[in-house]
Design a protein around this motif. Structure first.
Motif, PDB file in Angstrom:
ATOM      1  N   ALA A  13       0.830  -1.201   0.000  1.00 12.71           N
ATOM      2  CA  ALA A  13       0.000   0.000   0.000  1.00 12.71           C
ATOM      3  C   ALA A  13       0.864   1.251   0.000  1.00 12.71           C
ATOM      4  O   ALA A  13       0.569   2.221  -0.701  1.00 12.71           O
ATOM      5  N   LEU A  14       1.926   1.241   0.768  1.00 15.38           N
ATOM      6  CA  LEU A  14       2.818   2.397   0.808  1.00 15.38           C
ATOM      7  C   LEU A  14       3.579   2.578  -0.500  1.00 15.38           C
ATOM      8  O   LEU A  14       3.797   3.691  -0.956  1.00 15.38           O
ATOM      9  N   VAL A  15       3.983   1.486  -1.101  1.00 11.60           N
ATOM     10  CA  VAL A  15       4.757   1.551  -2.345  1.00 11.60           C
ATOM     11  C   VAL A  15       3.889   2.013  -3.517  1.00 11.60           C
ATOM     12  O   VAL A  15       4.303   2.840  -4.317  1.00 11.60           O
ATOM     13  N   PHE A  16       2.671   1.495  -3.617  1.00 11.22           N
ATOM     14  CA  PHE A  16       1.840   1.767  -4.787  1.00 11.22           C
ATOM     15  C   PHE A  16       0.872   2.934  -4.619  1.00 11.22           C
ATOM     16  O   PHE A  16       0.181   3.299  -5.551  1.00 11.22           O
ATOM     17  N   SER A  17       0.805   3.544  -3.452  1.00  6.71           N
ATOM     18  CA  SER A  17      -0.154   4.628  -3.255  1.00  6.71           C
ATOM     19  C   SER A  17       0.518   5.997  -3.254  1.00  6.71           C
ATOM     20  O   SER A  17       0.148   6.879  -2.513  1.00  6.71           O
ATOM     21  N   GLN A  18       1.508   6.156  -4.065  1.00 11.13           N
ATOM     22  CA  GLN A  18       2.217   7.423  -4.150  1.00 11.13           C
ATOM     23  C   GLN A  18       1.492   8.375  -5.105  1.00 11.13           C
ATOM     24  O   GLN A  18       0.841   7.964  -6.052  1.00 11.13           O
ATOM     25  N   ILE A  19       1.636   9.652  -4.846  1.00 12.02           N
ATOM     26  CA  ILE A  19       1.040  10.690  -5.691  1.00 12.02           C
ATOM     27  C   ILE A  19       1.783  10.695  -7.026  1.00 12.02           C
ATOM     28  O   ILE A  19       3.015  10.697  -7.054  1.00 12.02           O
ATOM     29  N   PRO A  20       1.055  10.704  -8.137  1.00 11.34           N
ATOM     30  CA  PRO A  20       1.730  10.772  -9.440  1.00 11.34           C
ATOM     31  C   PRO A  20       2.559  12.054  -9.552  1.00 11.34           C
ATOM     32  O   PRO A  20       2.151  13.104  -9.051  1.00 11.34           O
ATOM     33  N   SER A  21       3.700  11.975 -10.203  1.00  8.39           N
ATOM     34  CA  SER A  21       4.549  13.163 -10.329  1.00  8.39           C
ATOM     35  C   SER A  21       3.810  14.251 -11.089  1.00  8.39           C
ATOM     36  O   SER A  21       3.135  13.999 -12.081  1.00  8.39           O
ATOM     37  N   GLY A  22       3.926  15.452 -10.589  1.00 11.51           N
ATOM     38  CA  GLY A  22       3.281  16.597 -11.220  1.00 11.51           C
ATOM     39  C   GLY A  22       1.821  16.778 -10.882  1.00 11.51           C
ATOM     40  O   GLY A  22       1.184  17.712 -11.369  1.00 11.51           O
ATOM     41  N   TYR A  23       1.272  15.918 -10.046  1.00 11.14           N
ATOM     42  CA  TYR A  23      -0.167  15.976  -9.744  1.00 11.14           C
ATOM     43  C   TYR A  23      -0.556  17.309  -9.110  1.00 11.14           C
ATOM     44  O   TYR A  23      -1.576  17.878  -9.436  1.00 11.14           O
ATOM     45  N   SER A  28       1.915  25.082  -4.955  1.00 10.90           N
ATOM     46  CA  SER A  28       2.874  25.315  -3.859  1.00 10.90           C
ATOM     47  C   SER A  28       2.784  26.721  -3.269  1.00 10.90           C
ATOM     48  O   SER A  28       2.976  26.899  -2.078  1.00 10.90           O
ATOM     49  N   SER A  29       2.485  27.722  -4.048  1.00 12.37           N
ATOM     50  CA  SER A  29       2.461  29.087  -3.515  1.00 12.37           C
ATOM     51  C   SER A  29       1.045  29.574  -3.196  1.00 12.37           C
ATOM     52  O   SER A  29       0.867  30.702  -2.766  1.00 12.37           O
ATOM     53  N   LEU A  30       0.050  28.730  -3.384  1.00 18.36           N
ATOM     54  CA  LEU A  30      -1.334  29.152  -3.195  1.00 18.36           C
ATOM     55  C   LEU A  30      -1.807  28.917  -1.769  1.00 18.36           C
ATOM     56  O   LEU A  30      -1.351  28.006  -1.089  1.00 18.36           O
ATOM     57  N   THR A  31      -2.741  29.751  -1.343  1.00 17.98           N
ATOM     58  CA  THR A  31      -3.395  29.584  -0.046  1.00 17.98           C
ATOM     59  C   THR A  31      -4.864  29.959  -0.188  1.00 17.98           C
ATOM     60  O   THR A  31      -5.270  30.571  -1.173  1.00 17.98           O
ATOM     61  N   GLY A  32      -5.653  29.571   0.798  1.00 12.23           N
ATOM     62  CA  GLY A  32      -7.041  29.994   0.870  1.00 12.23           C
ATOM     63  C   GLY A  32      -7.874  29.571  -0.331  1.00 12.23           C
ATOM     64  O   GLY A  32      -7.776  28.446  -0.830  1.00 12.23           O
TER      65      GLY A  32
END
Length: 120
Positions: A13-23, A28-32
Motif C-alpha cells: 500500500a505504501l509503495v503503490f499509493s504514491q502521488i503521481p509526479s506533477g499531480y 505550492s504558492s497558493l493559499t485559501g
C-alpha cells in the motif's frame, strides 16, 4: 507473526499509493480560496462524468446474475437483490429491457431508482 502479516499488507500500500509526479503542480504558492480552486480544478480534470442514462450499459456489465441462477457465461439476466432466492428458482428475472424508474406493483421491472438514485 502478526507484525509480519501487517507489514506484508502495509508495504504494498505504501509503495503503490504514491502521488503521481506533477499531480499538485501549481499549488505550492497558493493559499485559501485560490488553493481550493486549484485543487478543485485538479480533481475535476481527473474525473469522468457518468450520467443517469448510462446506467443501462453499466448494469449489463456490473449487475449480471453470475452467481445464483446463472453462471459466468450469463450476459443478459440481471441480479435482483430484492427478489433473489439463492437456494431456489427466482420468481422474477429481468434484463436491461425491463429497467424501470417507477412501478406500482411487484414484478413490473427492475427498478434502477433502488440501485442508483437520480438525485441526492
Amino acid at each position: 507473526m502478526k507484525r509480519i502479516l501487517l507489514l506484508c499488507f502495509l508495504l504494498p500500500a505504501l509503495v503503490f499509493s504514491q502521488i503521481p509526479s506533477g499531480y499538485y503542480d501549481g499549488t505550492s504558492s497558493l493559499t485559501g480560496y485560490a488553493l481550493k480552486t486549484k485543487l478543485h480544478e485538479i480533481i475535476s480534470s481527473k474525473n469522468i462524468n457518468w450520467h443517469y442514462g448510462d446506467l443501462t450499459e453499466f448494469y449489463n456489465k456490473t449487475d449480471l446474475d453470475k452467481y445464483y441462477d446463472h453462471d459466468a457465461s450469463n450476459t443478459t439476466i440481471l441480479l435482483d437483490i430484492y427478489s433473489e432466492i439463492p437456494n431456489g428458482t427466482d420468481v422474477y428475472e429481468y434484463t436491461v429491457a425491463n429497467l424501470t424508474g417507477s412501478a406500482n406493483a411487484e414484478g413490473q421491472g427492475w427498478n434502477r431508482e433502488h440501485m442508483m438514485p437520480q438525485s441526492t
